[in-house]
Scaffold this motif. Structure first.
Motif, short mmCIF file in Angstrom:
data_model
loop_
_atom_site.label_atom_id
_atom_site.label_comp_id
_atom_site.label_asym_id
_atom_site.label_seq_id
_atom_site.Cartn_x
_atom_site.Cartn_y
_atom_site.Cartn_z
N THR A 1 0.91 2.87 5.97
CA THR A 1 0.99 4.32 5.81
C THR A 1 0.17 4.95 6.93
O THR A 1 -0.93 4.51 7.22
CB THR A 1 0.39 4.73 4.45
N PRO B 1 5.43 6.84 5.72
CA PRO B 1 5.07 6.28 4.41
C PRO B 1 4.95 4.76 4.48
O PRO B 1 5.65 4.10 5.25
CB PRO B 1 6.24 6.69 3.52
N MET C 1 3.16 1.36 1.78
CA MET C 1 3.00 1.02 0.37
C MET C 1 1.73 1.64 -0.22
O MET C 1 1.52 1.56 -1.42
CB MET C 1 3.04 -0.49 0.19
N THR D 1 0.83 4.79 -1.40
CA THR D 1 1.73 5.89 -1.75
C THR D 1 1.04 7.25 -1.70
O THR D 1 -0.19 7.35 -1.66
CB THR D 1 2.30 5.68 -3.16
N GLU E 1 0.83 9.31 -4.11
CA GLU E 1 0.02 9.42 -5.32
C GLU E 1 -1.35 8.76 -5.13
O GLU E 1 -2.38 9.31 -5.51
CB GLU E 1 0.76 8.76 -6.48
N GLU F 1 3.47 15.29 2.16
CA GLU F 1 4.45 14.48 2.87
C GLU F 1 4.83 15.27 4.12
O GLU F 1 5.21 16.43 4.04
CB GLU F 1 5.67 14.27 1.99
N ARG G 1 6.79 -3.36 -4.85
CA ARG G 1 5.88 -4.11 -3.98
C ARG G 1 6.50 -5.44 -3.54
O ARG G 1 6.33 -5.87 -2.41
CB ARG G 1 4.52 -4.30 -4.64
N ASP H 1 7.71 7.36 -6.05
CA ASP H 1 6.64 7.25 -5.06
C ASP H 1 6.49 5.84 -4.52
O ASP H 1 6.34 5.64 -3.32
CB ASP H 1 5.32 7.73 -5.69
N GLY H 2 6.59 4.83 -5.37
CA GLY H 2 6.44 3.45 -4.93
C GLY H 2 7.57 2.95 -4.05
O GLY H 2 7.43 1.95 -3.35
N TRP H 3 8.71 3.65 -4.07
CA TRP H 3 9.89 3.24 -3.29
C TRP H 3 10.07 4.08 -2.03
O TRP H 3 10.98 3.84 -1.25
CB TRP H 3 11.13 3.35 -4.17
N ARG H 4 9.22 5.09 -1.81
CA ARG H 4 9.38 6.03 -0.69
C ARG H 4 9.44 5.32 0.67
O ARG H 4 10.30 5.60 1.50
CB ARG H 4 8.26 7.06 -0.71
#
Length: 192
Positions: free
Chosen positions: A37, A51, A53, A55, A57, A68, A142, A172-175
């Motif tokens: 990131t 982005p 991993m 995130t 959040e 973002e 992940r 959020d985890g897949w962004r």
């Protein structure tokens, strides 16, 4: 532009004929798989330029107000990996929504990356495995991120004319995964 290396073998492949003259140390596959990131803290509020991993959040728990960002401005990339086409295999990539995977118009030479949601999932229903190479991707973000570049490199072989990827879930985890797949699926003519 190519798919990032996540193993020592990928690094050696990327170096081509120069690999014979170099020593590549093998520390095992990358744990995370995707690039990091990148956050621009020189602007207010801070902006995520690329982005990863870590995130949005997670960042907001440490840096409230981080947003973002687009990473675009004045025609200059503000972080690595911001070109429209990036992280891309040689074969074109088609992102297909989950609901369309079983009825998508597959053709010989396709490779399919899809997620298992439950045991005995739709593998047998998707298409004829003899005609389409299929790679089952992990269910969790992940694990998917850690496996993505290796899977793309594995299927991007002679004879594969298109890589069909079941679009992963949103959230959020897949962004970061969506970012990499969108860039991989961008055709060169779209960047001109």
């Amino acid at each position: 532009e190519e798919v990032s290396p996540t193993t020592a073998a990928h690094v050696a492949d990327s170096l081509g004929p120069f690999a014979d003259d170099l020593l590549v140390l093998d520390g095992g596959p990358c744990d995370v798989g995707l690039e990091s990131t990148v956050v621009d803290v020189t602007v207010d509020p801070p902006q995520v330029l690329r982005p990863g991993m870590v995130t949005l959040e997670m960042l907001r728990a440490v840096v409230p107000g981080v947003e973002e960002g687009t990473g675009e401005g004045a025609g200059v990339a503000r972080a690595p990996g911001q070109r429209a086409r990036h992280y891309a295999p040689k074969a074109p990539v088609a992102l297909v929504p989950l609901r369309e995977v079983p009825t998508f118009a597959y053709r010989p030479g396709d490779a399919l990356l899809w997620r298992v949601v439950w045991p005995g999932d739709r593998l047998a229903r998707v298409t004829d495995p003899a005609r389409v190479v299929q790679v089952c991707m992990p269910r969790l973000a992940r694990d998917y991120a850690a496996a993505l570049y290796d899977a793309l490199r594995r299927v991007d072989q002679p004879g594969v004319t298109r890589i069909v990827v079941e679009a992963p879930p949103r959230g959020d985890g897949w962004r970061a995964i969506h970012d990499r797949l969108r860039r991989a699926a961008t055709r060169e003519e779209e960047t001109a």
